[in-house]
Design a protein around this motif. Structure first.
Motif, PDB file in Angstrom:
ATOM      1  N   UNK A  76      47.567  42.192  38.333  1.00  7.78           N
ATOM      2  CA  UNK A  76      47.133  42.017  39.802  1.00  7.78           C
ATOM      3  C   UNK A  76      45.801  41.097  39.588  1.00  7.78           C
ATOM      4  N   UNK A  77      44.875  41.416  38.638  1.00  3.83           N
ATOM      5  CA  UNK A  77      43.462  40.798  38.671  1.00  3.83           C
ATOM      6  C   UNK A  77      43.912  39.414  38.344  1.00  3.83           C
TER       7      UNK A  77
ATOM      8  N   UNK B  34      47.140  41.043  49.391  1.00  4.98           N
ATOM      9  CA  UNK B  34      47.263  42.151  49.966  1.00  4.98           C
ATOM     10  C   UNK B  34      47.701  43.246  48.789  1.00  4.98           C
ATOM     11  N   UNK B  35      48.951  42.901  48.208  1.00  2.14           N
ATOM     12  CA  UNK B  35      49.389  43.515  47.046  1.00  2.14           C
ATOM     13  C   UNK B  35      48.592  43.553  45.911  1.00  2.14           C
ATOM     14  N   UNK B  36      47.716  42.770  45.520  1.00  2.00           N
ATOM     15  CA  UNK B  36      46.753  42.767  44.422  1.00  2.00           C
ATOM     16  C   UNK B  36      45.733  43.588  44.845  1.00  2.00           C
ATOM     17  N   UNK B  37      45.353  43.762  46.077  1.00  4.34           N
ATOM     18  CA  UNK B  37      44.321  44.581  46.468  1.00  4.34           C
ATOM     19  C   UNK B  37      44.918  46.033  46.376  1.00  4.34           C
ATOM     20  N   UNK B  38      46.187  46.413  46.876  1.00  2.00           N
ATOM     21  CA  UNK B  38      46.577  47.754  46.628  1.00  2.00           C
ATOM     22  C   UNK B  38      46.677  47.950  45.435  1.00  2.00           C
ATOM     23  N   UNK B  39      47.023  47.101  44.297  1.00  2.00           N
ATOM     24  CA  UNK B  39      46.859  47.612  42.886  1.00  2.00           C
ATOM     25  C   UNK B  39      45.508  47.889  42.585  1.00  2.00           C
TER      26      UNK B  39
ATOM     27  N   UNK C 104      33.933  34.103  47.568  1.00  2.00           N
ATOM     28  CA  UNK C 104      34.990  33.857  46.674  1.00  2.00           C
ATOM     29  C   UNK C 104      34.575  33.894  45.112  1.00  2.00           C
ATOM     30  N   UNK C 105      33.444  33.577  44.979  1.00  2.00           N
ATOM     31  CA  UNK C 105      32.899  33.519  43.568  1.00  2.00           C
ATOM     32  C   UNK C 105      32.700  35.026  43.138  1.00  2.00           C
ATOM     33  N   UNK C 106      32.267  35.702  43.978  1.00  2.00           N
ATOM     34  CA  UNK C 106      31.866  37.319  43.924  1.00  2.00           C
ATOM     35  C   UNK C 106      33.139  38.006  43.814  1.00  2.00           C
ATOM     36  N   UNK C 107      34.140  37.632  44.678  1.00  2.00           N
ATOM     37  CA  UNK C 107      35.751  38.172  44.200  1.00  2.00           C
ATOM     38  C   UNK C 107      36.122  37.838  43.119  1.00  2.00           C
ATOM     39  N   UNK C 108      36.027  36.601  42.790  1.00  2.41           N
ATOM     40  CA  UNK C 108      36.627  36.138  41.546  1.00  2.41           C
ATOM     41  C   UNK C 108      35.813  36.927  40.224  1.00  2.41           C
ATOM     42  N   UNK C 109      34.625  37.059  40.260  1.00  2.31           N
ATOM     43  CA  UNK C 109      33.950  37.896  39.276  1.00  2.31           C
ATOM     44  C   UNK C 109      34.184  39.152  39.144  1.00  2.31           C
ATOM     45  N   UNK C 110      34.408  39.725  39.990  1.00  2.00           N
ATOM     46  CA  UNK C 110      34.848  41.306  40.118  1.00  2.00           C
ATOM     47  C   UNK C 110      36.272  41.369  39.683  1.00  2.00           C
ATOM     48  N   UNK C 111      37.229  40.311  39.946  1.00  2.00           N
ATOM     49  CA  UNK C 111      38.549  40.181  39.380  1.00  2.00           C
ATOM     50  C   UNK C 111      38.702  40.057  37.938  1.00  2.00           C
TER      51      UNK C 111
END
Length: 153
Positions: free
Chosen positions: A92-93, A77-82, A123-130
């Protein structure tokens, strides 16, 4: 730690050479993380809230489940806001990379790649984006860029 060292550390955290492409990644990925965090923390969007998510996490061996749900939900939640704001994006990333690694290896890895089988592809796609944002920084249109410009004066 002296004021100069603290300022230097903050400057390194908020520094970015990324252009507008980071914004194109930050906004949708940030929205996804905020929504998933809200499911865990508040039971929003059909989520189970802290109690239900905590029970699920405990069933996976992530104990104490309630605390793990609070940590995961807060990271998302807070990482997404960041990410959306581009504020302190690198810490955050890094937190989101860790959260996605935990999700992949504790929930999804044994189900294979594909989402249709509850696999790890999302989850892998979100990991790569982060991870990409961790490396590049927040880019233009971010509060980090604004802070970096102020600090350079």
């Amino acid at each position: 730690m002296s004021t100069a060292n603290t300022t230097s550390l903050l400057q390194r955290i908020v520094a970015t050479n990324a252009g507008w492409s980071a914004l194109a990644l930050r906004i949708p990925v940030g929205i996804i993380f905020v929504a998933h965090g809200a499911q865990k923390l508040f039971g929003a969007f059909g989520g189970y809230g802290l109690e239900g998510t905590g029970q699920f996490m405990a069933s996976l061996g992530l104990t104490p489940g309630y605390l793990m749900a609070l940590l995961a939900g807060s990271a998302e939640f807070f990482g997404g806001l960041a990410l959306i704001l581009g504020l302190l994006l690198r810490p955050a990333s890094a937190t989101l990379v860790f959260a996605m690694l935990v999700a992949i290896f504790s929930v999804h890895i044994d189900k294979g790649l594909f989402m249709a089988n509850n696999g790890y592809e999302f989850a892998l796609a979100l990991l790569a984006a982060s991870l990409s944002l961790l490396i590049s920084g927040a880019g233009r249109g971010s509060l980090d860029a604004l802070l970096a410009a102020r600090g350079a004066r």
